[in-house]
Enzyme design. Structure first.
Site, PDB file in Angstrom:
ATOM      1  N   GLY A  21      24.075  75.495  75.268  1.00  0.00           N
ATOM      2  CA  GLY A  21      24.709  75.804  73.986  1.00  0.00           C
ATOM      3  C   GLY A  21      24.110  74.980  72.870  1.00  0.00           C
ATOM      4  CG  ASN A  22      23.987  76.092  69.066  1.00  0.00           C
ATOM      5  OD1 ASN A  22      24.925  75.960  68.300  1.00  0.00           O
ATOM      6  ND2 ASN A  22      23.506  77.278  69.423  1.00  0.00           N
ATOM      7  NE  ARG A  23      23.827  68.386  67.293  1.00  0.00           N
ATOM      8  CZ  ARG A  23      23.894  68.018  66.019  1.00  0.00           C
ATOM      9  NH1 ARG A  23      25.021  67.642  65.494  1.00  0.00           N
ATOM     10  NH2 ARG A  23      22.815  68.032  65.265  1.00  0.00           N
ATOM     11  CB  SER A  24      26.797  76.224  65.692  1.00  0.00           C
ATOM     12  OG  SER A  24      27.526  76.990  64.769  1.00  0.00           O
TER      13      SER A  24
END
Ligand code: PMT
Length: 404
Positions: free
Chosen positions: A203-206
């Site tokens: 995933g990512n930090r958004s």
């Protein structure tokens, strides 16, 4: 501007905030709780602001100060706001100057909580903050970090720039609601999750904050908004149809279907460029001798796909960059067939992922460029919606769109 200071160690930071407010042209009137004066004296604020700082409703026998000061203010910011102050605001108690001023104020209110982690996380404090939010109070922070007594965790006063940006935002003249009446928008937000197995993902930090802000602003202006969001903890924006998805493939399916009816598509989501070529159906065991190797495959570029079959749609992309390099942004704008691109910084602590503020450069296919220095994501959303409105209005021969 009314600056209310309550009694916590972060009260010393209110002196710097007062200076920052003065620097942007505000007249700052400080009111304090009795316990705040244990941390910083009224003389400090009086010296900085050039006006007496008050800590008691009877501090000026000539006037009813809690009424006068609150009525004169065009915005009120309470920083730091302790758990006790938040509780008193939420329950309408008026037992000192700060709470009396809060109850009298009809202007926009910003609160910046600061306290120990346990107090912040306590259900009573969380419920009080939820009540204040519901009543339209802008809550900024708290951040996680070093606290008094050597503790570390959530409860630290938000950064000064973030509080200042929120204050400027609530003061900004709001656009006429209804300017996008009936226009169908699809907005994307948040990051996608690409599963490795039933419990793990890439995933990512958004956080979804930027996309949610665009959706909320477009809805406020009367647009019919479908918001397609990856996992996010944010509450549903009012007046928006929210479609929750997990993976890039799910986001693609939802966006392509909804976009068929849309006049405007804004892609603020951070879509994973790659996904595991296969996801294990069972949890990958950690005690196996073999360390798993993950092979990735490319996800489809949803925005490029929309750009290739653009039709009359207005297409807006976001680009997460470590600088605001114009040439690179223009190249993306052209390649993906966009009308506008918002290039935003993701290497600064006050911009990009998972914060309430942003720094951006908005480029238009018509060669236009708008620099957006540090401000709130709500303000970036406002500027973006204004640009979209101008594009729609140009298409409708200079008239506001009639709606769909
Ligand atoms: O959610 P927040 O915490 O508020 O953070 C906001 C943000 C930093 C995520 C947001 O402002 C932002 O910059 N979003 C775009 C991030 C990004 O993925 O940039 P990119 O350069 O990889 O992609 C460019 C554009 O193509 C984006 O509009 C993206 O949605 C789109 N894209 C990218 C890859 C892909 N497979 N499909 C796409 O549609």
């Amino acid at each position: 501007m009314l600056l209310g200071v309550s009694g916590g160690i972060a009260a010393y930071k209110a002196a710097s905030l007062a200076r920052a407010l003065l620097k942007v042209g505000a007249t700052v009137q400080v009111v304090m709780t009795r316990s705040a004066t244990q941390f910083v004296g009224t003389a400090t604020f009086a010296g900085l602001t050039g006006r007496p700082a008050y800590a008691d409703v009877f501090d000026d026998a000539e006037r009813i100060i809690h009424i006068d000061l609150a009525r004169e203010a065009d915005a009120a910011v309470f920083a730091p706001a302790t758990a006790h102050t938040l509780a008193r605001f939420a329950h309408g108690l008026a037992d000192d100057l700060v709470t009396n001023a809060y109850l009298t104020a009809t202007c926009p209110v910003v609160v910046a909580p600061a306290m120990h982690t346990e107090m912040w996380l306590h259900p009573a404090t969380q419920a009080n903050v939820a009540v204040l939010r519901e009543r339209g109070v802008r809550v900024v922070g708290p951040d996680a970090g070093a606290l008094a007594g050597g503790d570390v965790g959530p409860g630290r006063l938000a950064e000064e720039a973030e509080i200042l940006a929120a204050v400027l935002d609530v003061l900004a003249p709001r656009a006429e609601a209804g300017a996008l009446a009936g226009v169908r928008f699809v907005v994307t937000a948040g990051g996608t999750r690409e599963p490795l197995d039933p419990v793990r993902f890439i995933g990512n930090r958004s956080s979804g904050k930027m996309g949610f802000a665009v959706a909320a602003e477009a809805a406020r202006r009367g647009a019919l908004v479908d918001l397609v969001s990856g996992p996010s903890h944010l509450p549903d924006p009012p007046g928006v149809s929210l479609h929750r998805v997990e993976t890039a493939a799910q986001m693609r399916a939802a966006v392509l279907e909804l976009a068929e009816q849309a006049e405007v598509v804004v892609k603020a989501a951070a879509v994973a460029d790659f996904r595991p070529a296969s996801a294990a159906s069972q949890k990958i065991k950690k005690d196996s001798d073999e360390v798993p190797v993950v092979r990735l495959e490319r996800n489809p570029d949803i925005l490029a796909e929309l750009g290739a079959a653009k039709g009359d749609r207005i297409l807006v992309g976001f680009a997460a960059e470590t600088d605001l390099e114009e040439e690179h942004g223009r190249d993306k704008l052209r390649r993906k067939g966009l009308d506008l691109i918002v290039i935003n910084r993701v290497d600064a602590p006050d911009a990009g992922f998972n914060v309430d503020t942003n720094r951006a450069l908005i480029l238009g296919a018509d060669g236009s460029r708008t620099d957006v220095p540090l401000t709130t994501k709500a303000e970036v959303a406002r500027l973006l919606c204004e640009r979209v409105e101008a594009l729609l209005s140009a298409r409708h021969g200079g008239r506001a769109p009639a709606g769909t």
